[in-house]
Design a protein around this motif. Structure first.
Motif: not given
Length: 337
Positions: A209-215
């Motif tokens: 979820a964090f990776s998706d948010y950063v992207e």
């Protein structure tokens, strides 16, 4: 971490080798809360416990899983039962639960601790090993030492969360090493708990979820690194404290200007995450962000993607991206028009 109460009992196989027995410490040996040696021992065991794989859950309210521990804890917290009585009752029930595990022996350390506004009950089985020390005459002599870096059986109850009656709280944890399934099952029976959150799986989902948010937010390399470090530092701090990560608290740390942004991203995308997640140390340790910029090319990705959606061919010095970000694909498609 202030030590409120502590005591040590001995767990050994009986002389006939048919059951486990408890040798209780005399009541006079109950450690004072200002005992620096005992405090150091308990802190060392807590530090070791925090690095181990654990199962999480909460007390079973009814059914076969429910046990007497809840009633004992209520009596203790209401000062109707003292700490020595509580610890002996738990130790004897543990001996009954693990009666077929005759290889289990050592010192059972019980501790009631407070850190900030949080109180916890810790129990751990620690082994003593023979070593060598130097006496007052500067001579080498045999010296027994507790091996605080090795725990095969331990559990912790967050008493504050338990008493808060939060429906989502996972306030009981226990060691869950792959090679000690029978011991883990024995602890679950002792604690009378229902195992709930899968810490490694939940932690992996949170990192996704964090990776998706950063992207999605399209942060630059520096901002991405800072936010990754913030998440990792927060997770490690919660590990040290023995407490779960709270999604709302983490969201505020990740983006102080928009404290609800990451939390809203998680909820809107429906990742199925619990409001509180026990951090898994192994998963967190593997989570870092690779970044690089050269010749007009800027690349940034999370380390856990390496080997799955991203491959690095060292011999040919090539980075292969299998899943191109949607935003980038759209830009490339427009270029062809």
């Amino acid at each position: 971490m202030p030590l409120l109460q502590s005591i040590v009992h001995r767990l050994d196989p009986s002389l006939d080798g048919e059951r486990l027995t408890v040798t209780a410490a005399p009541a006079s040996t109950l450690a004072a809360n200002d005992d620096p040696v005992m405090a150091s021992l308990v802190n060392s065991l807590n530090d070791t416990y925090n690095t181990k794989a654990k199962g999480w859950g909460r007390f079973a309210e009814q059914g076969e899983q429910a046990g007497p521990l809840v009633a004992w804890l209520r009596a203790y917290m209401a000062e109707e039962q003292d700490f020595t009585q509580l610890s002996i009752a738990i130790a004897e029930r543990l001996a009954q639960t693990l009666q077929e595990q005759l290889s289990v022996s050592g010192y059972l350390v019980f501790a009631h601790l407070r850190q900030g506004d949080t109180e916890t009950l810790f129990l751990g089985l620690v082994h003593q090993r023979e070593g060598i020390g130097i006496n007052a005459e500067h001579q080498a002599v045999p010296a027994a030492q507790l091996n605080t870096s090795q725990l095969t059986l331990a559990a912790r109850v967050n008493l504050t969360q338990w008493q808060s009656d939060s429906e989502s709280a996972q306030y009981v944890s226990f060691l869950k090493d792959r090679g000690g399934k029978k011991l883990a099952d024995g602890l679950v029976a002792l604690l009378g708990m229902e195992e709930g959150i899968d810490a490694p799986a939940e932690t992996r989902t949170l990192l996704k979820a964090f990776s998706d948010y950063v992207e999605k937010e399209d942060y630059d390399d520096e901002a991405s690194r800072e936010k990754t470090d913030t998440l990792v530092d927060y997770a490690n701090e919660q590990l040290r404290r023995g407490e779960p990560m709270t999604l709302e608290e983490l969201s505020g740390l990740v983006d102080e200007k928009q404290p609800k942004a990451f939390y809203d991203h998680i909820r809107n995308a429906d990742y199925g995450l619990s409001p509180e997640i026990p951090p898994d140390k192994r998963t967190i340790s593997q989570f870092r962000r690779f970044t690089g910029r050269a010749g007009g090319v800027s690349i940034s990705f999370d380390s856990h993607l390496l080997g799955s959606s991203i491959e690095y061919d060292e011999n040919q010095d090539r980075l292969i991206i299998k899943q191109v970000p949607k935003q980038l694909k759209e830009q490339l498609a427009k270029r062809k028009e």
